[in-house]
Write a protein that holds these residues in place. Structure first.
Motif, PDB file in Angstrom:
ATOM      1  N   THR A  84      36.684  34.155  44.724  1.00 47.03           N
ATOM      2  CA  THR A  84      36.725  34.340  45.717  1.00 47.03           C
ATOM      3  C   THR A  84      36.448  36.042  45.972  1.00 47.03           C
ATOM      4  O   THR A  84      35.200  36.139  46.065  1.00 47.03           O
ATOM      5  CB  THR A  84      37.507  34.118  46.839  1.00 47.03           C
ATOM      6  N   HIS A  85      36.713  36.841  45.257  1.00 49.16           N
ATOM      7  CA  HIS A  85      36.196  38.014  45.155  1.00 49.16           C
ATOM      8  C   HIS A  85      35.160  38.573  44.210  1.00 49.16           C
ATOM      9  O   HIS A  85      34.629  38.426  43.153  1.00 49.16           O
ATOM     10  CB  HIS A  85      37.504  39.007  43.861  1.00 49.16           C
ATOM     11  N   SER A  86      34.119  39.302  44.435  1.00 53.88           N
ATOM     12  CA  SER A  86      32.871  38.597  44.878  1.00 53.88           C
ATOM     13  C   SER A  86      33.017  40.504  43.253  1.00 53.88           C
ATOM     14  O   SER A  86      31.903  40.718  43.353  1.00 53.88           O
ATOM     15  CB  SER A  86      32.158  40.153  45.983  1.00 53.88           C
ATOM     16  N   PHE A  87      33.557  41.355  43.635  1.00 56.43           N
ATOM     17  CA  PHE A  87      34.217  42.309  42.065  1.00 56.43           C
ATOM     18  C   PHE A  87      34.851  41.797  40.918  1.00 56.43           C
ATOM     19  O   PHE A  87      36.088  41.311  41.224  1.00 56.43           O
ATOM     20  CB  PHE A  87      34.531  43.703  43.153  1.00 56.43           C
TER      21      PHE A  87
ATOM     22  N   ARG B 275      38.771  42.800  39.904  1.00 61.57           N
ATOM     23  CA  ARG B 275      39.840  41.950  40.724  1.00 61.57           C
ATOM     24  C   ARG B 275      40.107  40.877  40.706  1.00 61.57           C
ATOM     25  O   ARG B 275      41.118  40.641  40.365  1.00 61.57           O
ATOM     26  CB  ARG B 275      39.751  42.280  42.721  1.00 61.57           C
TER      27      ARG B 275
ATOM     28  N   GLN C  43      35.532  48.938  42.791  1.00 64.62           N
ATOM     29  CA  GLN C  43      36.066  48.831  43.648  1.00 64.62           C
ATOM     30  C   GLN C  43      37.692  49.368  43.292  1.00 64.62           C
ATOM     31  O   GLN C  43      38.028  49.527  42.553  1.00 64.62           O
ATOM     32  CB  GLN C  43      37.187  47.461  44.167  1.00 64.62           C
TER      33      GLN C  43
ATOM     34  N   GLU D  51      27.673  43.004  51.153  1.00 61.80           N
ATOM     35  CA  GLU D  51      29.363  42.917  51.582  1.00 61.80           C
ATOM     36  C   GLU D  51      29.474  43.232  52.668  1.00 61.80           C
ATOM     37  O   GLU D  51      30.358  43.443  52.971  1.00 61.80           O
ATOM     38  CB  GLU D  51      29.813  44.003  50.673  1.00 61.80           C
TER      39      GLU D  51
ATOM     40  N   GLU E 163      38.278  36.379  51.436  1.00 60.28           N
ATOM     41  CA  GLU E 163      36.624  36.815  50.825  1.00 60.28           C
ATOM     42  C   GLU E 163      37.107  34.939  51.171  1.00 60.28           C
ATOM     43  O   GLU E 163      37.271  34.563  50.500  1.00 60.28           O
ATOM     44  CB  GLU E 163      36.048  37.073  49.809  1.00 60.28           C
ATOM     45  N   VAL E 164      35.524  34.233  52.070  1.00 63.10           N
ATOM     46  CA  VAL E 164      35.536  33.038  52.016  1.00 63.10           C
ATOM     47  C   VAL E 164      34.999  32.829  50.370  1.00 63.10           C
ATOM     48  O   VAL E 164      35.250  31.114  50.337  1.00 63.10           O
ATOM     49  CB  VAL E 164      34.377  32.638  52.675  1.00 63.10           C
ATOM     50  N   GLY E 165      34.435  33.182  49.288  1.00 65.72           N
ATOM     51  CA  GLY E 165      33.577  33.149  48.396  1.00 65.72           C
ATOM     52  C   GLY E 165      32.062  32.323  48.223  1.00 65.72           C
ATOM     53  O   GLY E 165      31.333  32.628  47.509  1.00 65.72           O
ATOM     54  N   VAL E 166      31.503  32.110  49.812  1.00 65.25           N
ATOM     55  CA  VAL E 166      30.572  32.141  50.115  1.00 65.25           C
ATOM     56  C   VAL E 166      29.698  32.505  51.664  1.00 65.25           C
ATOM     57  O   VAL E 166      31.168  32.726  51.913  1.00 65.25           O
ATOM     58  CB  VAL E 166      29.896  30.432  49.763  1.00 65.25           C
TER      59      VAL E 166
END
Lengths: 244, 324
Positions: free
Chosen positions: A90-93, A96, B48, B82, B129-132
């Motif tokens: 699920t991490h968008s970056f 991580r 990040q 984001e 985070e949900v993932g979507v």
């Protein structure tokens, strides 16, 4: 239904559509509970779940690209499936996600094995690459000061190869037969200050790295037999660093 | 925007035809004259950085430099992903702090975000985070939450702030009668905040196919006088759903929607052809140039006041009838 409850319930359902306790901790009326239960039967909801899992698997696959590429297809698919099922991806970056997923993969690989070595190498390269973005060469004259202490670098790692690293890597990436696990270990030492982020470690460098599992006075290291040049090289490579 | 409580606080310049910034595309494309402005997603040049108390978003200087040099001389707008502006437990303040720093280096003409949420409160009280991205329910609470945050953003940056209508697959979320549906939700947020709409016509097309409604009628109900930017994109079929996949050329019905919608949007500043970075190699530069040229023809005709008499229902009906 309060927005917070709606979002919490919906996300729990999307992330664990078969989980029996998805809605338990959330305060919902019977009607609201009915709506969410009906939702799970809807093809559009199931498609949303599929999209979420597909996005997560895609992120995870990118995040551990090298390691996954050397694993057999069924092992790779199994690891991705398990990782996404337990909430991974699920991490968008990617940083991580990579760290977490590579650690997960490492916990599933045999010790010792070439595959585990590559996994640890990918993790080490990731960490030292991250550190290289803000790495500054240290002032080497500080090691002569009595109040100077050194420790392992925050972005440093050692990786043990049970065979000649290039042969192992070539065999794995070309899907050729791997050399047998050898008792002769070659160690690569990763640090953000090295040009290629790693160097082949000498026994003295490895001994110094091991010695600094806890911090030590720099001036005392020469008394323990560590050459000044070794200390300086590892400081310059970011494998060890000053305390404070 | 009829019956509004707030008006857009800033004007939208007419920029023309835009393309997202991709480091993988040749620099020459951005300097070819086919593009009037560039749309950048700042997160794509960030990483990040965990601190003791939070996770910060840090712009990677080398990537920022490359993006600026590639897009040299072109006006730039920001399209964020984001912020999670609709998360009830809180939005992503790290994104806003990053955007502050981004603006200092590279000022943007306007900026936009997606109307939805992608973070939630985990059982341990942390943000997860949900993932979507998921859509918001059309309720007063959701509308007022996003309107309040949008107004804060407008105040913070002093340039137009746009919200994008999302593509969604989930059916009929719980709604308040005062809001009705996703169009009502967008309308109320814009009225309350003074922000504007990024009208994604491919998302409208997607939703129309998957939820079986007429996209032209949907467009007719939208607050078109608050549309500041339009997105067009491609998608593909999967499991009987039309996916907002951004993986190909713009479908003909989306071009028809653009022809139909554009003349009705008096303050629109530009059209952007969207795609995902990973699909750029498959699509190819030639196809991208053709889509940009097609969009420009429609844009130019619109500027000359010719609406081109688009057929509304027949094309869409034909598309739906070809669903696998």
């Amino acid at each position: 239904m309060a927005l917070l409850d709606f979002q919490t319930s919906l996300v729990r359902l999307v992330r664990a559509p078969n989980g029996s306790d998805s809605l338990q901790p959330v305060s919902l009326t019977a009607d609201e509970r009915g709506y969410l239960s009906d939702l799970t039967e809807d093809p559009a909801f199931r498609f949303t779940v599929k999209v979420q899992r597909s996005w997560c698997a895609g992120r995870a696959a990118k995040a551990a690209y090298l390691t996954l590429s050397i694993l057999p297809g069924e092992v790779r698919d199994q690891l991705l499936e398990e990782w996404v099922s337990c909430g991974g991806g699920t991490h968008s970056f990617v940083g991580r996600e990579s760290t977490a997923f590579l650690e997960f993969i490492a916990s599933h690989l045999v010790e010792p094995s070439h595959e585990l070595t590559i996994c640890r190498m990918e993790l080490a390269a990731l960490r030292s690459s991250e550190g290289s973005l803000r790495f500054k060469r240290p002032n080497l004259s500080r090691i002569d000061r009595r109040d100077c202490f050194v420790r392992r670098g925050h972005y440093a790692e050692v990786v043990h190869f049970y065979g000649e690293p290039e042969r192992v890597l070539n065999a794995l990436t070309k899907r050729e037969e791997c050399p047998a696990i050898s008792s002769e270990i070659t160690t690569l030492i990763f640090g953000p200050g090295f040009d290629r982020l790693y160097t082949r470690a000498t026994s003295n460098e490895l001994a110094l790295y091991d010695r600094l599992a806890s911090p030590a006075a720099a001036i005392a290291l020469s008394g323990e037999g560590f050459a000044r040049e070794t200390v300086q090289k590892l400081l310059n490579g970011g494998v060890i660093e000053y305390v404070g | 925007m009829s019956g509004g409580e707030a008006r857009p606080s800033t004007s939208v310049p007419r920029l023309g035809i835009g393309l997202p910034y991709f480091a993988s595309l040749p620099v020459e494309l951005y300097q070819s004259g086919l593009i009037d402005f560039v749309e950048i997603t700042p997160e794509t040049i960030c990483r990040q950085r965990p601190t003791e108390t939070a996770i910060e978003l840090e712009i990677v200087p080398q990537q920022m430099e490359k993006a600026r040099s590639t897009c040299a001389g072109l006006p730039m707008v920001v399209h964020g992903v984001e912020l999670s502006i609709g998360s009830a437990h809180g939005w992503n303040t790290a994104y806003l702090e990053m955007l502050d720093a981004f603006r200092e280096t590279w000022p943007f003409v306007w900026h936009s975000e997606h109307l939805g949420f992608q973070t939630f409160l985990g059982a341990d009280g942390s943000t997860q985070e949900v993932g979507v991205p998921l859509p918001l329910p059309p309720t007063m609470e959701a509308a007022d939450l996003v309107a309040r945050r949008s107004a804060m953003i407008l105040q913070r940056y002093g340039v137009p702030f746009l919200l994008e209508n999302p593509a969604y697959y989930l059916p009929d979320p719980p709604s308040d009668p005062e809001i009705g549906d996703d169009i009502g939700l967008m309308r109320r947020i814009l009225q309350r905040s003074g922000s504007l709409q990024l009208l994604d016509l491919h998302n409208v097309y997607c939703n129309a196919i998957n939820h079986r409604f007429d996209p032209f009628e949907a467009v007719d109900r939208m607050p078109l006088d608050a549309v500041a930017e339009i997105h067009i994109a491609g998608g593909s079929w999967e499991n009987g759903f039309w996916m907002d996949a951004h993986d190909g050329r713009v479908p003909e019905p989306v071009w028809d929607l653009l022809e139909y919608t554009l003349p009705q949007c008096p303050c629109v500043g530009g059209i952007v052809f969207e795609m995902l970075d990973e699909h750029v190699p498959k699509l190819g530069v030639d196809a991208i140039q053709q889509e940009l040229t097609h969009a420009r023809k429609i844009w130019t005709r619109r500027r000359q006041g010719d609406s081109n008499g688009v057929t509304r229902l027949s094309d869409f009906a034909r598309t739906v009838s070809t669903c696998p």
